[in-house]
Write an enzyme that holds these catalytic residues in place. Structure first.
Site, PDB file in Angstrom:
ATOM      1  CE1 TYR A   1      -3.621  -2.686   0.911  1.00  0.00           C
ATOM      2  CE2 TYR A   1      -1.961  -3.435   2.474  1.00  0.00           C
ATOM      3  CZ  TYR A   1      -3.151  -3.647   1.786  1.00  0.00           C
ATOM      4  OH  TYR A   1      -3.849  -4.820   1.981  1.00  0.00           O
TER       5      TYR A   1
ATOM      6  CD  GLU B   1      -1.368   2.778  -3.908  1.00  0.00           C
ATOM      7  OE1 GLU B   1      -2.581   3.014  -4.092  1.00  0.00           O
ATOM      8  OE2 GLU B   1      -0.865   2.633  -2.776  1.00  0.00           O
TER       9      GLU B   1
ATOM     10  CB  CYS C   1      -4.921   6.355   9.600  1.00  0.00           C
ATOM     11  SG  CYS C   1      -5.940   5.554   8.338  1.00  0.00           S
TER      12      CYS C   1
END
Length: 453
Positions: free
Chosen positions: A315, A339, A409
């Site tokens: 990623y 990605e 996150c």
């Protein structure tokens, strides 16, 4: 403000949305809420602080709902950690007195920074215990200086457009767009664009990127269906001439040049990065260097990253971690960068151009790992908010790395994935958490995972 006022022990209508209750605010919950109760029903309250007594307005209170949602409209007994909100449109009691809901994006702005970080640490610890079975005391580290009060850190901001063409932001979980005239969390460069003074009729959404290195900003305009080229040209003529402007399609990601470049140049860890359109980049001005330092510190400090290593950046985005990993392993090592987004992967190719020991692959991580099975000394994993998931975690463990640096996150998906690693015999060797999003409920974590002894 019109509403039905009902007491904390009074009857509740089948759909009580818009009614008001007096409640005691309980513990923090993931997502920027606090837990309160009314007659046994859980209410997720925003804009409170644990221990306060408040009057709330129910914003989602259907009879069949498992829980209700509410905003604080009046503080009856305040916490010592409550401070005046720095931004009127996000101040819940003041907004509701004006008859509008508060905008999202600064839901903890009424709390001292120290207490915000303590609350985020509670959320992280609770998620780790509930989803991963880990009983850890956590600390959320500040990033940069608190001299600015936690303001002026966003290098990117997204806006809606209110009726009449005024720049605005959505209220939480709502189609309501509240016009704004400033964005205190953003860099001065975003505010200096003064987009709230421009008639944006015909535009559905606006994205702005102002790199912290001072390079040329980019304004992205998402036109509404039927907006003519003439209308776009008219808007363009009212935008600052020293910024790049492009139109974009949020559905396809297609970016069309209107003026200047369709990308911005970012800088981190001694490298320059091209990031096109809406391509992902950390939004806090100090986040890229902070996270690169945490990741490379874990891997290099633990002896998992050195010249001739074989590593993967999964990623990978535009290559924020790929470039410093390539520096660390040297030309005798190898780096695989994966990605999924085609445009972002193209940026990575440009950013790593000339690095023969770096392989850039565009595709879903699970598919690439299946098609190109190989062993790695270490991995960097930086998935989107949804996390990596069980299938990817199994593939990563099967590839036999000595260590994985996991950047996340979202504490819930992070803790869930840690549970999968734990079930596979891996353990969390070390963990850091960073307050990269002051005045919001978000935080960033970097964990070092190793196979269990």
């Amino acid at each position: 403000m019109t509403s039905n006022s009902i007491s904390a022990t009074g009857p509740v209508a089948p759909d009580a949305t818009g009614s008001e209750l007096v409640v005691d605010v309980g513990p923090v919950a993931h997502g920027g809420h606090f837990v309160a109760r009314h007659e046994g029903r859980v209410i997720f309250v925003r804009h409170g602080i644990p221990g306060e007594k408040v009057r709330v307005r129910l914003t989602d209170a259907g009879e069949s709902s498992r829980f209700w949602r509410a905003d604080v409209v009046e503080v009856l007994e305040a916490s010592p950690d409550r401070v005046p909100h720095f931004w009127k449109p996000a101040d819940s009691p003041a907004s509701w007195r004006r008859g509008t809901p508060p905008v999202g994006g600064a839901e903890l702005g009424h709390i001292t920074l120290d207490r915000q970080r303590a609350l985020k640490a509670e959320v992280l610890a609770e998620q780790l215990k509930r989803l991963a079975g880990l009983d850890l005391a956590t600390v959320v580290e500040p990033v940069g200086s608190d001299d600015d009060g936690g303001l002026g850190w966003r290098t990117r901001a997204g806006f809606a457009v209110a009726p009449g063409g005024r720049l605005g932001m959505h209220a939480h979980r709502s189609d309501v767009v509240v016009p704004i005239k400033e964005m205190p969390l953003a860099l001065a460069g975003i505010n200096h664009l003064a987009l709230w003074d421009v008639n944006l009729s015909g535009i559905a959404r606006v994205e702005v990127a102002v790199p912290a290195n001072g390079s040329r900003p980019l304004i992205l305009l998402a036109p509404e269906e039927g907006t003519t080229p003439k209308r776009l040209h008219s808007i363009l003529s009212h935008l600052p001439h020293d910024v790049s402007v492009a139109s974009f399609d949020p559905g396809t990601g297609q970016v069309l040049q209107l003026r200047g470049r369709t990308w911005v140049q970012e800088t981190a860890a001694g490298h320059d990065y091209r990031v096109t359109g809406e391509g992902f980049w950390q939004i806090h001005k100090d986040a890229p260097d902070t996270l690169v330092g945490a990741v490379t510190g874990y891997l290099a400090g633990g002896g998992y990253l050195h010249p001739s290593s074989s590593v993967a950046d999964l990623y990978a985005g535009a290559g924020l971690f790929t470039a410093p990993l390539a520096d660390a392993v040297g030309v005798t090592g190898s780096v695989l960068s994966v990605e999924g987004a085609p445009g972002t992967s193209r940026d990575a190719r440009k950013n790593l151009h000339g690095q023969a020991h770096v392989e850039i692959v565009q595709g879903r991580v699970e598919r690439v790992l299946h098609q190109r099975p190989r062993a790695f000394d270490s991995l960097v994993l930086d998935p989107p908010r949804a996390g990596a998931g069980k299938a990817v975690v199994k593939q990563l463990m099967a590839s036999g790395p000595r260590a994985i640096a996991y950047v996340s996150c979202d504490p819930a998906s992070f803790a869930r994935d840690l549970g999968y690693f734990h079930n596979g015999g891996w353990r969390l060797e070390s963990l850091r958490a960073f307050d990269l999003y002051p005045h919001t409920h978000h935080l960033e974590t970097v964990g070092l995972l190793v196979p269990g002894r």
